[in-house]
Scaffold this active site. Structure first.
Site, PDB file in Angstrom:
ATOM      1  N   ASN A   1      46.084  42.679  47.663  1.00 28.65           N
ATOM      2  CA  ASN A   1      46.341  41.086  48.451  1.00 28.65           C
ATOM      3  C   ASN A   1      45.938  41.031  50.062  1.00 28.65           C
ATOM      4  OD1 ASN A   1      47.141  40.378  45.589  1.00 28.65           O
ATOM      5  ND2 ASN A   1      48.561  41.884  46.107  1.00 28.65           N
TER       6      ASN A   1
ATOM      7  N   ARG B   1      42.182  42.213  58.043  1.00 29.41           N
ATOM      8  CA  ARG B   1      43.367  43.023  57.865  1.00 29.41           C
ATOM      9  C   ARG B   1      43.711  44.646  57.733  1.00 29.41           C
ATOM     10  NH1 ARG B   1      48.013  41.389  55.075  1.00 29.41           N
ATOM     11  NH2 ARG B   1      48.868  41.961  56.718  1.00 29.41           N
TER      12      ARG B   1
ATOM     13  N   LYS C   1      41.350  47.900  39.240  1.00 23.05           N
ATOM     14  CA  LYS C   1      40.130  47.725  39.943  1.00 23.05           C
ATOM     15  C   LYS C   1      40.236  48.325  41.748  1.00 23.05           C
ATOM     16  CE  LYS C   1      39.556  44.902  44.170  1.00 23.05           C
ATOM     17  NZ  LYS C   1      40.365  45.001  45.690  1.00 23.05           N
TER      18      LYS C   1
ATOM     19  N   PRO D   1      34.570  47.732  39.728  1.00 25.16           N
ATOM     20  CA  PRO D   1      34.897  47.291  40.221  1.00 25.16           C
ATOM     21  C   PRO D   1      34.892  46.027  39.694  1.00 25.16           C
ATOM     22  CG  PRO D   1      34.419  48.839  41.317  1.00 25.16           C
ATOM     23  CD  PRO D   1      33.077  48.687  40.987  1.00 25.16           C
TER      24      PRO D   1
END
Length: 263
Positions: free
Chosen positions: A108, A113, A200, A217
């Site tokens: 997420n 980031r 994943k 994935p």
């Protein structure tokens, strides 16, 4: 036979979302850290840099990607188009522990980031290797930390997952090296015993950290791409190099969102 490095593209390989410790410099070169080594590589110096056996292996130069692309593309127009979009992409030989942590941090999250979290994680808990760079923190070091210790890296809910991974690896409950040769389903299941690691993240670790090139994935982009470009097909249908096919499809789809408009 050594494949010419002309079929290897730095930007396609280092900016495709498989790694988080490489930064593009103002002069167009890339600087990164792998296994405690620092490298600045550019189109101008890459032949010299890739004479080093470590970096040749890291960038997977011994594998003949040209033949793999041809084999994957034969009789498959959609995959041929995806492979043609980024023919110089390669799957890096990253450290398994680093890849596991990096893709836990990726949950997420977006690439800038993720890079920030990984950078703070290394600076806070890795050994200095000079020039302002740090080695990736060892599992044994991280296993002794608590969530409060990780507050400064700003990884949020992912901190507890990193600690679970570190403790299982440090205690030998998960032997990452053994997962390189274990049956793929078994290796995936072992990784998923880590708190917070789902299919994943497990498959990303297998592909990008353990070089299991048959791992595939699946995230939101890939599920959409498979429905749109390869309806009815399963990852296994791409064969022993399904992971390379996945990377072509992922990069092509992410950079061509118009493929999915009004569908």
């Amino acid at each position: 036979m050594r494949e010419k490095t002309g079929s290897f593209d730095l930007a396609q390989t280092l900016d495709c979302g498989q790694c988080f410790r490489w930064e593009k410099q103002e002069d167009g070169s890339y600087t990164g850290v792998a296994s405690g080594r620092i490298l600045n590589i550019s189109e101008q110096n890459r032949e010299q840099a890739l004479d080093d056996p470590f970096w040749r292996n890291y960038f997977d130069l011994p594998l003949d990607y040209g033949k793999i692309r041809d084999d994957l593309s034969a009789g498959d127009a959609a995959l041929a188009q995806a492979a043609k979009y980024a023919p110089g992409m390669r799957i890096l030989n990253q450290e398994p522990w680093e890849a596991l942590c990096s893709f836990i941090f990726s949950q997420n999250n977006n690439i800038p980031r993720i890079k920030g979290i990984v950078s703070r994680f290394c600076a806070g808990f890795g050994e200095s290797i000079g020039e302002g760079y740090y080695a990736f923190p060892k599992a044994e070091r991280v296993a002794g930390l608590c969530e409060e210790d990780l507050a400064g890296i700003r990884s949020g809910f992912r901190a507890k997952y990193i600690l679970s991974a570190a403790r299982k690896v440090a205690q030998g409950e998960i032997d990452l090296e053994s997962l390189k040769t274990a049956p793929l389903a078994e290796a995936r299941d072992r990784l998923m015993t880590i708190h917070g690691v789902g299919p994943k993240v497990a498959d990303c670790t297998l592909l990008y950290g353990l070089h299991r090139l048959e791992a595939f994935p699946m995230d939101v982009w890939m599920k959409r791409a498979m429905r749109t470009l390869f309806p009815g097909r399963e990852p296994e249908s791409f064969g022993r190099y399904a992971g390379i096919a996945q990377q072509y499809i992922f990069h092509y789809s992410r950079n061509n969102p118009e493929l999915f408009e009004a569908r």
